[in-house]
Design a protein around this motif. Structure first.
Motif, PDB file in Angstrom:
ATOM      1  N   PHE A   4       0.847  -1.196   0.000  1.00  0.00           N
ATOM      2  CA  PHE A   4       0.000   0.000   0.000  1.00  0.00           C
ATOM      3  C   PHE A   4       0.880   1.242   0.000  1.00  0.00           C
ATOM      4  CE2 PHE A   4      -1.858   3.433   2.530  1.00  0.00           C
ATOM      5  CZ  PHE A   4      -2.985   3.721   1.783  1.00  0.00           C
ATOM      6  N   ARG A   5       1.810   1.278   0.922  1.00  0.00           N
ATOM      7  CA  ARG A   5       2.682   2.444   1.045  1.00  0.00           C
ATOM      8  C   ARG A   5       3.538   2.599  -0.215  1.00  0.00           C
ATOM      9  NH1 ARG A   5       7.377   3.491   5.433  1.00  0.00           N
ATOM     10  NH2 ARG A   5       7.645   5.690   4.946  1.00  0.00           N
ATOM     11  N   GLU A   6       4.031   1.496  -0.728  1.00  0.00           N
ATOM     12  CA  GLU A   6       4.845   1.535  -1.943  1.00  0.00           C
ATOM     13  C   GLU A   6       4.042   2.093  -3.118  1.00  0.00           C
ATOM     14  OE1 GLU A   6       6.434  -2.075  -4.388  1.00  0.00           O
ATOM     15  OE2 GLU A   6       7.773  -1.727  -2.681  1.00  0.00           O
ATOM     16  N   HIS A   7       2.782   1.689  -3.224  1.00  0.00           N
ATOM     17  CA  HIS A   7       1.968   2.142  -4.349  1.00  0.00           C
ATOM     18  C   HIS A   7       1.583   3.619  -4.228  1.00  0.00           C
ATOM     19  CE1 HIS A   7       1.875  -1.614  -6.366  1.00  0.00           C
ATOM     20  NE2 HIS A   7       1.204  -2.243  -5.419  1.00  0.00           N
ATOM     21  N   TYR A   8       1.218   4.083  -3.041  1.00  0.00           N
ATOM     22  CA  TYR A   8       0.827   5.496  -2.980  1.00  0.00           C
ATOM     23  C   TYR A   8       2.044   6.399  -3.079  1.00  0.00           C
ATOM     24  CZ  TYR A   8       1.708   6.823   1.977  1.00  0.00           C
ATOM     25  OH  TYR A   8       2.271   7.138   3.173  1.00  0.00           O
ATOM     26  N   ILE A   9       3.171   5.989  -2.517  1.00  0.00           N
ATOM     27  CA  ILE A   9       4.384   6.792  -2.656  1.00  0.00           C
ATOM     28  C   ILE A   9       4.866   6.761  -4.108  1.00  0.00           C
ATOM     29  CG2 ILE A   9       6.831   6.913  -2.032  1.00  0.00           C
ATOM     30  CD1 ILE A   9       6.004   6.126   0.814  1.00  0.00           C
ATOM     31  N   GLY A  10       4.772   5.590  -4.739  1.00  0.00           N
ATOM     32  CA  GLY A  10       5.168   5.483  -6.141  1.00  0.00           C
ATOM     33  C   GLY A  10       4.357   6.401  -7.033  1.00  0.00           C
ATOM     34  N   VAL A  50      -4.236  21.399 -10.007  1.00  0.00           N
ATOM     35  CA  VAL A  50      -2.943  20.777  -9.685  1.00  0.00           C
ATOM     36  C   VAL A  50      -3.107  19.855  -8.480  1.00  0.00           C
ATOM     37  CG1 VAL A  50      -0.597  21.226  -8.851  1.00  0.00           C
ATOM     38  CG2 VAL A  50      -1.551  22.621 -10.693  1.00  0.00           C
ATOM     39  N   GLY A  51      -3.760  20.344  -7.441  1.00  0.00           N
ATOM     40  CA  GLY A  51      -4.010  19.517  -6.252  1.00  0.00           C
ATOM     41  C   GLY A  51      -4.838  18.288  -6.587  1.00  0.00           C
ATOM     42  N   ALA A  52      -5.871  18.478  -7.410  1.00  0.00           N
ATOM     43  CA  ALA A  52      -6.715  17.353  -7.808  1.00  0.00           C
ATOM     44  C   ALA A  52      -5.911  16.324  -8.595  1.00  0.00           C
ATOM     45  CB  ALA A  52      -7.897  17.845  -8.639  1.00  0.00           C
ATOM     46  N   CYS A  53      -5.006  16.779  -9.438  1.00  0.00           N
ATOM     47  CA  CYS A  53      -4.175  15.852 -10.223  1.00  0.00           C
ATOM     48  C   CYS A  53      -3.277  15.012  -9.319  1.00  0.00           C
ATOM     49  CB  CYS A  53      -3.346  16.614 -11.250  1.00  0.00           C
ATOM     50  SG  CYS A  53      -4.300  17.176 -12.676  1.00  0.00           S
ATOM     51  N   PHE A  54      -2.726  15.616  -8.282  1.00  0.00           N
ATOM     52  CA  PHE A  54      -1.886  14.852  -7.346  1.00  0.00           C
ATOM     53  C   PHE A  54      -2.726  13.809  -6.608  1.00  0.00           C
ATOM     54  CE2 PHE A  54       1.308  18.059  -8.108  1.00  0.00           C
ATOM     55  CZ  PHE A  54       2.488  17.351  -7.975  1.00  0.00           C
ATOM     56  N   VAL A  55      -3.928  14.174  -6.187  1.00  0.00           N
ATOM     57  CA  VAL A  55      -4.814  13.225  -5.509  1.00  0.00           C
ATOM     58  C   VAL A  55      -5.195  12.096  -6.465  1.00  0.00           C
ATOM     59  CG1 VAL A  55      -7.117  12.942  -4.495  1.00  0.00           C
ATOM     60  CG2 VAL A  55      -5.692  14.890  -3.830  1.00  0.00           C
ATOM     61  N   ILE A  56      -5.511  12.441  -7.696  1.00  0.00           N
ATOM     62  CA  ILE A  56      -5.882  11.431  -8.696  1.00  0.00           C
ATOM     63  C   ILE A  56      -4.717  10.484  -8.964  1.00  0.00           C
ATOM     64  CG2 ILE A  56      -6.399  11.135 -11.162  1.00  0.00           C
ATOM     65  CD1 ILE A  56      -8.231  13.654 -10.859  1.00  0.00           C
ATOM     66  N   ALA A  57      -3.508  11.013  -9.043  1.00  0.00           N
ATOM     67  CA  ALA A  57      -2.341  10.158  -9.292  1.00  0.00           C
ATOM     68  C   ALA A  57      -2.148   9.155  -8.156  1.00  0.00           C
ATOM     69  CB  ALA A  57      -1.088  11.010  -9.479  1.00  0.00           C
ATOM     70  N   VAL A  58      -2.297   9.627  -6.916  1.00  0.00           N
ATOM     71  CA  VAL A  58      -2.141   8.732  -5.766  1.00  0.00           C
ATOM     72  C   VAL A  58      -3.258   7.684  -5.750  1.00  0.00           C
ATOM     73  CG1 VAL A  58      -2.204   8.617  -3.240  1.00  0.00           C
ATOM     74  CG2 VAL A  58      -0.840  10.373  -4.372  1.00  0.00           C
ATOM     75  N   LEU A  59      -4.506   8.119  -5.942  1.00  0.00           N
ATOM     76  CA  LEU A  59      -5.625   7.179  -5.938  1.00  0.00           C
ATOM     77  C   LEU A  59      -5.531   6.181  -7.093  1.00  0.00           C
ATOM     78  CD1 LEU A  59      -8.613   9.486  -4.933  1.00  0.00           C
ATOM     79  CD2 LEU A  59      -7.485   7.741  -3.528  1.00  0.00           C
ATOM     80  N   SER A  60      -5.086   6.633  -8.256  1.00  0.00           N
ATOM     81  CA  SER A  60      -4.925   5.717  -9.390  1.00  0.00           C
ATOM     82  C   SER A  60      -3.804   4.720  -9.139  1.00  0.00           C
ATOM     83  CB  SER A  60      -4.652   6.503 -10.674  1.00  0.00           C
ATOM     84  OG  SER A  60      -5.777   7.260 -11.024  1.00  0.00           O
ATOM     85  N   GLY A  61      -2.832   5.114  -8.340  1.00  0.00           N
ATOM     86  CA  GLY A  61      -1.781   4.187  -7.954  1.00  0.00           C
ATOM     87  C   GLY A  61      -2.286   3.108  -7.015  1.00  0.00           C
ATOM     88  N   LEU A  62      -3.390   3.366  -6.346  1.00  0.00           N
ATOM     89  CA  LEU A  62      -3.980   2.385  -5.430  1.00  0.00           C
ATOM     90  C   LEU A  62      -5.102   1.578  -6.082  1.00  0.00           C
ATOM     91  CD1 LEU A  62      -4.288   4.628  -2.235  1.00  0.00           C
ATOM     92  CD2 LEU A  62      -2.522   2.932  -2.742  1.00  0.00           C
TER      93      LEU A  62
END
Length: 192
Positions: A4-10, A50-62
């Motif tokens: 989990f941590r690896e994917h959201y940090i990635g 920009v903030g939404a894109c960062f949230v989307i990137a993290v959520l898409s990583g999960l």
């Protein structure tokens, strides 16, 4: 490090790297060639976007691990519940039903099934290219698919599509699926 941590940090690191390089290239083009800063369609300069894109990137990583009992699944089903409740309160029952069907789809497959495919990595983020048509109450101009109106709406969703694609691709890479990394495949096999 847990998966989990690896994917959201990635997802966060990969999108941050992309964002910095892309914005840097846009700034260089603006200074060196007087190209407008908003010319780069993959990066928004609006702080909320920009903030939404960062949230989307993290959520898409999960997202790909939503097909098993995981922290990612818990996060997404809480989000689905909140959105569904909002839609019901707004008497948008059809949209709530569609969201419910979408939320059930990952549970119908096996782990590392369709949620871990390269095709899904490309197609699922396309939701962000379609959403501007819904929110703007605009119909697709079928007479000319590449009309200015269609392209502007698609362009407005492109930063979110890019963020989601990068987060998703990072997950698949860390699982050893995207580039068939032997090291990642070995790490995944040991963690089972």
């Amino acid at each position: 490090m847990s998966m989990f941590r690896e994917h959201y940090i990635g997802g966060l690191v990969a999108y941050t790297l992309f964002f910095v390089l892309s914005l840097g290239a846009s700034l260089f083009a603006q200074v060196a060639m007087q190209v407008p800063l908003d010319r780069n369609p993959t990066v928004s300069i609006n702080p909320w976007n920009v903030g939404a894109c960062f949230v989307i990137a993290v959520l898409s990583g999960l997202w790909p691990d939503v097909d098993i009992k995981s922290r990612g699944q818990q996060i997404f089903y809480r989000i689905f519940l909140i959105f569904s409740a909002i839609l019901i309160l707004r008497k948008q029952y059809l949209q709530s039903a569609i969201l419910g069907i979408f939320a059930m789809l990952p549970l119908l497959g096996k782990h590392r099934g369709w949620t871990h495919s390269r095709l899904t990595m490309l197609l699922l983020p396309a939701v962000f290219l379609v959403l501007p048509f819904y929110f703007e109450n605009a119909a697709v101009n079928l007479d000319s698919l590449n009309s200015v109106e269609n392209m502007n709406l698609i362009r407005s969703g492109l930063p979110f599509y890019t963020a989601s694609l990068i987060g998703y691709a990072t997950h698949l890479h860390l699982d050893g699926i995207l580039l068939n990394s032997r090291r990642a495949q070995g790490r995944t096999a040991r963690s089972r």
